[in-house]
Design a protein around this motif. Structure first.
Motif, mmCIF file in Angstrom:
data_model
loop_
_atom_site.group_PDB
_atom_site.id
_atom_site.type_symbol
_atom_site.label_atom_id
_atom_site.label_comp_id
_atom_site.label_asym_id
_atom_site.label_seq_id
_atom_site.Cartn_x
_atom_site.Cartn_y
_atom_site.Cartn_z
ATOM 1 N N PHE A 153 0.826 -1.213 0.000
ATOM 2 C CA PHE A 153 0.000 0.000 0.000
ATOM 3 C C PHE A 153 0.856 1.257 0.000
ATOM 4 C CE2 PHE A 153 -3.703 -2.639 0.924
ATOM 5 C CZ PHE A 153 -4.681 -1.962 0.217
ATOM 6 N N ASN A 154 1.934 1.228 0.747
ATOM 7 C CA ASN A 154 2.830 2.389 0.755
ATOM 8 C C ASN A 154 3.329 2.691 -0.660
ATOM 9 O OD1 ASN A 154 4.603 4.433 1.656
ATOM 10 N ND2 ASN A 154 6.275 2.951 1.888
ATOM 11 N N LEU A 155 3.787 1.648 -1.362
ATOM 12 C CA LEU A 155 4.293 1.839 -2.725
ATOM 13 C C LEU A 155 3.194 2.350 -3.656
ATOM 14 C CD1 LEU A 155 6.457 -1.402 -3.067
ATOM 15 C CD2 LEU A 155 7.289 0.940 -2.702
ATOM 16 N N SER A 156 1.993 1.794 -3.512
ATOM 17 C CA SER A 156 0.934 2.175 -4.458
ATOM 18 C C SER A 156 0.449 3.598 -4.207
ATOM 19 C CB SER A 156 -0.221 1.185 -4.409
ATOM 20 O OG SER A 156 -0.980 1.344 -3.236
ATOM 21 N N VAL A 157 0.439 4.015 -2.952
ATOM 22 C CA VAL A 157 0.047 5.397 -2.658
ATOM 23 C C VAL A 157 1.074 6.365 -3.249
ATOM 24 C CG1 VAL A 157 -0.244 7.099 -0.800
ATOM 25 C CG2 VAL A 157 -1.355 4.854 -0.645
ATOM 26 N N LYS A 158 2.331 6.039 -3.084
ATOM 27 C CA LYS A 158 3.385 6.863 -3.689
ATOM 28 C C LYS A 158 3.230 6.885 -5.212
ATOM 29 C CE LYS A 158 7.336 6.708 -0.490
ATOM 30 N NZ LYS A 158 6.668 6.413 0.781
ATOM 31 N N ALA A 159 3.003 5.694 -5.809
ATOM 32 C CA ALA A 159 2.851 5.603 -7.265
ATOM 33 C C ALA A 159 1.712 6.502 -7.743
ATOM 34 C CB ALA A 159 2.586 4.154 -7.678
ATOM 35 N N GLY A 160 0.588 6.433 -7.042
ATOM 36 C CA GLY A 160 -0.577 7.221 -7.452
ATOM 37 C C GLY A 160 -0.327 8.716 -7.310
ATOM 38 N N ARG A 161 0.352 9.096 -6.237
ATOM 39 C CA ARG A 161 0.634 10.519 -6.037
ATOM 40 C C ARG A 161 1.598 11.045 -7.113
ATOM 41 N NH1 ARG A 161 -1.770 15.012 -4.324
ATOM 42 N NH2 ARG A 161 -0.246 16.660 -3.983
#
Lengths: 255, 255, 255, 255
Positions: D221-229
């Motif tokens: 989730f940490n990686l995907s939130v960063k990716a989306g931002r």
């Protein structure tokens, strides 16, 4: 098809239609006929007794239920004033509450809508509030005396279908009043989908009025609403993850 | 509604139905009636002249178009043999090719289907191949002499709707033959959606046969297919990003 | 993260990137770096030994796996010729088969692709065929000696995401080769979704090359592919129909 | 990545996590670490100073922002009392308002939430209200002094993703406060999708706590939130209707 009861009226058709946005108002009577709709909504502004050419009432046959809406109201007080005016002008005692102060997405103000509903229900109106699909607001509308709730599927005029489907499904599950999906329905398949999940009726305006052929589109929506209602009553088959053959698959040539 | 022409036959109804999976075969004639379908598909295995109780033909009135399918065929040769057998048994010259060797998802083998289509079209069959929605395979089916193409919406019997919608839309755009969506259609709204994007017909079996009330569900699908076709012909209104008022929004109370 | 094995190569990154459509080729080395991609695809046409400024190879560092594609091929023969040319030019023995004769949707020809795969696999190429997501064609690609299959999520360059999701999910379930989703992926969330359902890798070109900031977008895709893979390995929690409180709901104030 | 400012705090991570539903509370510190989250929510009930084993605070390192929630509150008054209690117990002045009286779908009561927000904002709390995604309610929360709004993507614990996506998109467009998507996010791709449309942060609890491997899922989730931002800041490429080749298509072999 089973009847829909709102207030003390029994309706044998579950498609409500609007009268805005038609390129030519003269076709409205034919759309009413092709759609078999019995409930016709219109903005009170268009009910102008002085100006003959603009009076939408001229295009609605006498034996239909008028559902004047309070469009133009930005708060509960304005909605109440418009509703009373509609009644005084002979539009009957049904009223669709629209309270909108957001000019970009035209989203309704649930809180002001609840207040207007409470006042008008006490005065004997059959109140159908247009609302943002929120369960707790719907419960408050029930308590305020609404005759139905009208959650939006998508912003007015967008034709995008049931973007709020899961929230509407919850209203259908939890609210003991007719749920009429209003706004956003752009195609007959959207209307059928709303009815299949258990909506009691739908209101369609833009999708008919701005279609290539509004009269035939009225017919298409009528058929799809009936299809969706019958499917709901006939219980649709469940979705499955894996395939299941309709026909026998193997051994045919080996027997 | 406009006619659908397949081979040299004009059809005034665009819902094809199947005869598998009914809990009770005796209701099939009533479903044919309620659905107003004119084309009825069935597995040849069920056309058993020896066993009276299993003979599906007893349940199909004489003036309908029989569309025997080759279910059970695992390659082109088997499909060809079943098709010839069907004709010999008096089922007419329409044939739905189904070649399936995948037992979990029941997905068709496009390559073998093209081969069977070529052979049978040359023999004078009106060939309707069930296919995985792939544009180049559809072009090959056209070249092989198919009378229509039948892409799947989702695996057989899953009732999940148009999971392959964009691929089907491309077939509709690019293939100059009737496109009949077959498999996966689970609700009338799915059928309407297929017709709205320009499909020429749909075939429905599981969703009717396993509904709570198959006879009324047949009626619901008939209405929704008509709704979708009329909507397609009447040109649906476009989707919009922002809201557009159906009714005048401001100034009402200030005039 | 676990390694991806293709042919006899172990890869520690599951994002493959393309080199077409960049507004400025000079940023390609930075995109390769930000994306941490180890496999870089390019059209052979761009590998032009005579014209210095157009030679895409100048922008790809030496220690990366080149994946020349056969774009421009309209049938198996042309694809085979391009593949051999690529090898002869020093691009290595990996080859992505693209056989496309449809100029509007750029959909691949599965049948010709299978033929080219068979020929090239026998010649020792590591063959990665771009394909329309069809289970039986994928099985034929396995038999033809493919090293992986590359089903499309949506037509090339459309950025619309996994429009063929259910067909891809079936390939993942049934095919014992790496499944690499190629084409259609437009946002990092699409890439994560592909990985979450079990895809082994994704190939992204347009979505990075035409982003506002391609270098950072390469980073975003790298993170999302990792996120999706880790989530797949960590088993995502199931969807539920009704709500379940994360926190205790009642009795707090009454205790 | 750019900082998120809430109240007078600058955050360098946009994933908030919850502490409910973990099979084993002992792994919470590792999840906080793997997720890199800086804001940790928990039900006040779990902050029990008497019972050692139940005290969730033991599992949260000192230098994190505690976001106690008012779960258990059925109206504004109860929410206010819980918030004050939290502050008195040393949980700081951040508070997530949850007012829920619907036990089936756990949907928030926007009206009571606005009232509680008004009271608590005046008392100096940094108020983050959990809400049903309704534009006018969000405007009222802004006026009431909220520090952010937390619309739900789907009912709590359902893991179904952004079922209310279009309503959330409107909040992002119209509300000048951080929009934090809370509830319903079940997979990293959902979190990336929320960030890509411009959400400022997401709160995830069930999807991490009930994953097969919560620690790695926190990382995903940490990686995907960063990716989306990053994707949001880098401007994602637009969707197209027709295909566009990444590679040159024709003429290759004819040159």
């Amino acid at each position: 098809m089973d009847k829909l009861i709102i207030g003390d009226v029994e309706l044998d058709n579950r498609l409500f239609i609007g009268t805005g946005k038609f390129p030519n108002k003269k076709i409205i009577p034919d759309v009413i006929k092709s759609s078999e709709s019995k409930v016709i909504t219109m903005a009170l502004r268009r009910v102008d007794l002085k100006s003959k050419e603009e009076n939408i009432l001229d295009y609605i046959p006498k034996d239909y239920i008028l559902l004047p809406n309070t469009s133009g109201a930005r708060n509960a007080d304005e909605a109440v004033r418009i509703a009373r005016l509609a009644k005084a002008m002979g539009c009957g005692n049904w009223i669709k509450i629209e309270v909108i102060s957001d000019n970009k997405y035209l989203l309704p103000d649930n809180y002001e809508t609840i207040k207007a509903t409470e006042t008008l229900a006490k005065e004997g109106f059959v109140v159908l509030p247009y609302m943002s699909p929120d369960l707790m607001a719907a419960k408050n509308l029930v308590n305020a005396g609404a005759a139905a709730v009208m959650p939006l599927g998508a912003p007015i005029g967008t034709n995008r279908g049931l973007e709020t489907k899961e929230l509407i499904r919850i209203l259908i599950d939890e609210i003991n009043l007719p749920v009429i999906v209003d706004a956003g329905i752009g195609k007959p398949s959207h209307a059928a989908e709303a009815m299949e999940i258990g909506a009691d009726a739908v209101l369609v305006n833009t999708a008919i009025a701005t279609a290539g052929d509004p009269i035939n589109m009225g017919k298409a929506f009528n058929l799809s609403v009936k299809a969706g209602r019958i499917a709901y009553l006939s219980k649709t088959a469940p979705e499955k993850e894996f395939a299941e053959a309709s026909s026998p698959l193997t051994g045919f040539l080996n027997k």
